[in-house]
Design a protein around this motif. Sequence first.
Motif: not given
Length: 469
Positions: A297-302
Amino acid sequence: MSKGKPYVDIRGYHKGVTGSCIRNTVHFSDGEKFRFLVDYGMYQGEGHHGIEYNDSVSPEKIDAILLTHTHLDHDGALPIFVRKGYGKKIYMSDGSACVIDIGLMDSFNIMKRDAKLKRQPILFSESDIDKTIKQIEAVKYEQTVKIHSNISVTFFNNGHLLGASSILVQIDEPGGIINLLYTGDYKPNNIFFDVKPFPSWVYALPNLTIIAEATYGSTNSWEVKKMWEDDIVEACSRNQLIFNCAFGQGRAQELMYHIRLLQDAGEIPKDYPVLIDGTTTIAYTFRYLDRSNILHLKEEAKNFFPYNIQFVDNKSRPTVLNIRNRAMFISTSGMGSKGPAATYIPHFLSNQNALLYIPGYASEGTLARKIVEADYGDEILFKDGHSVVKAAEVKQTGEYSSHATADQMIDFFQQFVPLSILFNHGEPKNKYALEARTRKELGIKKTGILGMGLVYRVNSYGINKAVEK
């Protein structure tokens, strides 16, 4: 075919979009055979009841299984195969390996329920699921593994789903080289992670045959209207009750993330209640968070949870069923016929202040299809015998499909230098449409359609011939 040259016989058992199972028999130049499956799923949707799968494959004749992703129409029959005697390895990405238990256990629980209510047989047990999981060989993306001394397999990331893969199989012996690329259910992008391009050496591979999905072989990306976000913003401005049917794995989490982004952008109020229902939806949601690094997962998507999120269970559901306005629901099942959605829809359909949304495909015979096609004011009869007059607004969109459109598949093919392409996973009309377009636009003449009763023989020069079975 010249004596002493390796070849592969490829047969797809599924005519449409579910029950995925591709049998591949490698014939080496010395006469040795090696057989592997790509996926082994259940048939689902219209005309299929209970647990249905392809039972014509003998476990003792299969040497390995490769799994593209963890939707039940691709992996749901694995515990049955293990119960029948398959004891060898099941290869999949490490992302798929960390979530596969959720869907298999849900399938088992549904099967147990149906066994009591409909007197249907129980085809596998919890211990069969445990055995299946123990046979998994988890592989990292772009890590090459040997499934035979002359066969290498590499998994590459795929935007269809967290953990999904396209799989490259390379057969290399002195008699010849054959490269096979199985796209799996493919999508070039995903909101949760960046889909990496293939390494340059893959695009340049010689002797390549692609086995490609064709789910949307008749649809172009510019034909898909984007409307869900605008409709949700408008419904929130009117304090409507909003109900979304969603598949528990992937779609539900994607909708949560889009709601969060709308809230962060100030498009919808942060205090608008967002209620999440469905055992599998909740299980996948927290597994995604717990294994976010393995799933890339992308950091901002967590941080995809909407503000004011609430999780609904069997105890709280009777209370939330009484909500008439200013709330947003996301619930399984994606096509409305099963899960909590089958309870919510009859309650909310008569509410003039409700918006019922189907953010995906709904097959014929499903509850979602029924309420979409019914006219306002129509009386809809439910399975329990009671009827409801359609007063709610009902909308459907295909913008969140997890499959590539026809033009996206053509773009995908153009990046490679394939000798031949076999079309798989799609209604026959869509497979034939994508085949015709590929031949016309790309000039690839060696093509074929899997799932129509033919076995395709592939060698170092692509498709050599087709044999009827």
